[in-house]
Motif scaffolding. Structure first.
Motif, short mmCIF file in Angstrom:
data_model
loop_
_atom_site.label_atom_id
_atom_site.label_comp_id
_atom_site.label_asym_id
_atom_site.label_seq_id
_atom_site.Cartn_x
_atom_site.Cartn_y
_atom_site.Cartn_z
N SER A 224 0.78 -1.17 -0.02
CA SER A 224 -0.06 -0.01 -0.05
C SER A 224 0.85 1.24 -0.02
N GLU A 225 2.15 1.10 0.71
CA GLU A 225 2.99 2.30 0.73
C GLU A 225 3.46 2.69 -0.67
N GLN A 226 3.87 1.56 -1.35
CA GLN A 226 4.09 1.83 -3.03
C GLN A 226 3.12 2.26 -3.68
N GLY A 227 1.95 1.68 -3.47
CA GLY A 227 0.57 2.12 -4.37
C GLY A 227 0.18 3.50 -3.99
N ALA A 228 0.44 4.06 -2.73
CA ALA A 228 -0.02 5.51 -2.74
C ALA A 228 1.07 6.57 -3.08
N LYS A 229 2.14 6.24 -3.63
CA LYS A 229 2.99 7.22 -3.95
C LYS A 229 2.54 8.26 -5.04
N THR A 230 1.79 7.78 -5.98
CA THR A 230 1.56 8.56 -7.14
C THR A 230 0.14 9.25 -6.57
N SER A 231 -0.49 9.02 -5.96
CA SER A 231 -1.47 9.73 -5.25
C SER A 231 -0.88 11.00 -4.46
N VAL A 232 -0.12 10.69 -3.65
CA VAL A 232 0.62 11.55 -2.72
C VAL A 232 1.33 12.62 -3.62
N TYR A 233 1.95 12.36 -4.77
CA TYR A 233 2.75 12.79 -5.75
C TYR A 233 1.67 13.86 -6.40
N LEU A 234 0.54 13.45 -6.89
CA LEU A 234 -0.27 14.39 -7.54
C LEU A 234 -0.88 15.43 -6.60
N ALA A 235 -1.06 15.02 -5.50
CA ALA A 235 -1.59 15.86 -4.21
C ALA A 235 -0.68 17.00 -3.95
N SER A 236 0.57 16.68 -4.13
CA SER A 236 1.34 17.57 -3.17
C SER A 236 2.66 18.06 -3.96
N SER A 237 2.98 17.36 -5.09
CA SER A 237 4.14 17.88 -5.91
C SER A 237 4.15 19.01 -6.65
N PRO A 238 4.96 20.15 -6.45
CA PRO A 238 5.07 21.25 -7.38
C PRO A 238 5.23 20.79 -8.76
N GLU A 239 5.75 19.74 -9.34
CA GLU A 239 5.93 19.39 -10.59
C GLU A 239 4.81 19.19 -11.49
N VAL A 240 3.81 18.90 -10.76
CA VAL A 240 2.46 18.92 -11.50
C VAL A 240 1.51 19.96 -11.24
N GLU A 241 1.72 20.97 -10.62
CA GLU A 241 1.10 21.98 -10.28
C GLU A 241 -0.14 22.69 -11.27
N GLU A 242 0.48 22.56 -12.68
CA GLU A 242 -0.16 23.13 -13.67
C GLU A 242 -0.68 22.00 -14.49
N VAL A 243 -0.36 20.87 -14.22
CA VAL A 243 -0.74 19.78 -15.18
C VAL A 243 -2.42 19.36 -14.82
N SER A 244 -3.05 19.26 -15.90
CA SER A 244 -4.58 18.70 -15.66
C SER A 244 -5.06 17.77 -16.83
N GLY A 245 -5.91 16.96 -16.68
CA GLY A 245 -6.25 16.15 -17.62
C GLY A 245 -5.59 15.10 -18.08
N ALA A 246 -4.51 14.74 -17.10
CA ALA A 246 -3.30 13.73 -17.53
C ALA A 246 -3.89 12.58 -16.65
N TYR A 247 -2.95 11.31 -16.97
CA TYR A 247 -2.92 10.17 -16.48
C TYR A 247 -1.64 9.66 -16.01
N PHE A 248 -1.36 9.13 -14.82
CA PHE A 248 -0.12 8.99 -14.21
C PHE A 248 0.03 7.59 -14.04
N VAL A 249 1.12 6.85 -14.07
CA VAL A 249 1.72 5.65 -13.59
C VAL A 249 3.06 5.76 -13.08
N LYS A 250 3.26 5.19 -11.81
CA LYS A 250 4.56 5.34 -11.11
C LYS A 250 5.04 6.77 -11.02
N GLN A 251 4.12 7.71 -10.88
CA GLN A 251 4.49 9.28 -11.00
C GLN A 251 4.98 9.89 -12.23
#
Length: 283
Positions: A224-251
């Protein structure tokens, strides 16, 4: 994430619990949503103890019920004037057909319509916090699926895995259509595949089919720790602040299936979802 307010559904187990904990650890105010009052309170206490963050709240709702979704949204709106992050994570796989209290096939009710309804009901709070984010936990199970508008609730023919895959395709299409509608608002939405996670997701059913799935999951699934990484990344990372409508796998931003890039289907699914929830949204 200090000063940010995040709501995570399905937050009492699996990747939802890990996502909520990691966001709390990053300093966010976290609202946990789950079905079981006892588990919600236990998770709230656990997060406070493990993260040292006392800005953790718990709310109870069965998201397969539209009345419960509406009640949850109203409670959030009454208590909070803004919401920085919404993580739509709650979902399930059903190998036998069943219906929600609203008479809707359970997979579609919980995995798609709950996301659609809750997100739309909280959009004004997300816009008030812009730049803000919506995270949609979908799945690579959407690949090979299609939206069967002629039998959307699998009344004529039900196969658990196929119905689940359709709901995950609906997640990706929902994120794509809402991203279009949110252009210029400062609110972003992205979907993700968490991986095959060895969590309580596989422990909910009984019978030979579930036993096989648990055995397979034990061999190939990630934690679950590995599985949650992309959720946390999309919720918090400044790298994706302006990205929208995309699909992510392994960040990583990857292309979803071609069926998930069909704007005509996405628009039609939106209209059908409005009808099924009795919700009127802006175009």
């Amino acid at each position: 994430m200090i000063g940010k307010r995040c709501l995570v559904t399905g937050a009492t187990s699996g990747i939802g619990a890990v996502t909520a904990e990691e966001l709390a650890r990053l300093g966010a105010e976290v609202i946990l949503v789950g079905r079981d009052p006892k588990k919600c309170e236990e998770m709230r206490n656990r997060l406070e103890q493990r993260t040292g963050n006392d800005a953790v709240h718990s709310m109870v709702a069965d998201l397969s019920s539209q009345a419960e979704v509406r009640r949850l949204a109203e409670t959030v709106r009454e208590r909070f004037d803004r919401l920085d992050v919404l993580v739509n994570n709650a979902g399930a796989l059903f190998l036998e057909r069943r219906e929600s209290v609203d008479g809707i096939e359970m997979t579609f009710a919980l995995n798609h319509l709950a996301y659609f309804l809750l997100t739309n009901l909280l959009l004004d709070r997300l816009k008030a916090a812009a730049p803000s984010r919506i995270v949609v936990v979908a799945s690579d199970a959407h690949r090979g699926a299609s939206i069967n508008f002629d039998d959307l609730q699998s009344q004529r023919k039900f196969k658990g895995l196929r119905t689940y895959s359709q709901s995950k395709l609906a997640n990706v299409l929902f994120a794509r259509e809402l991203a279009r509608r949110l252009e210029g608002t400062g609110v972003t939405i992205n979907a993700l595949h968490p991986g095959v996670v060895n969590s309580s997701f596989f422990s909910s059913g009984e019978g030979p089919a579930w036993w096989v799935m648990r055995r397979v999951a034990g061999l190939i699934a990630i934690s679950s720790e590995q599985g949650a990484k992309t959720s946390v990344y999309l919720a918090s990372s400044p790298e994706v602040e302006e990205v929208s409508g995309a699909y992510f796998v392994k960040q990583r931003n990857v292309k979803p299936a071609s069926a998930a890039q069909n704007d005509e289907v996405a628009s039609r699914l939106w209209r059908v979802s409005e009808e099924m929830t009795g919700l009127v949204t802006s175009s």
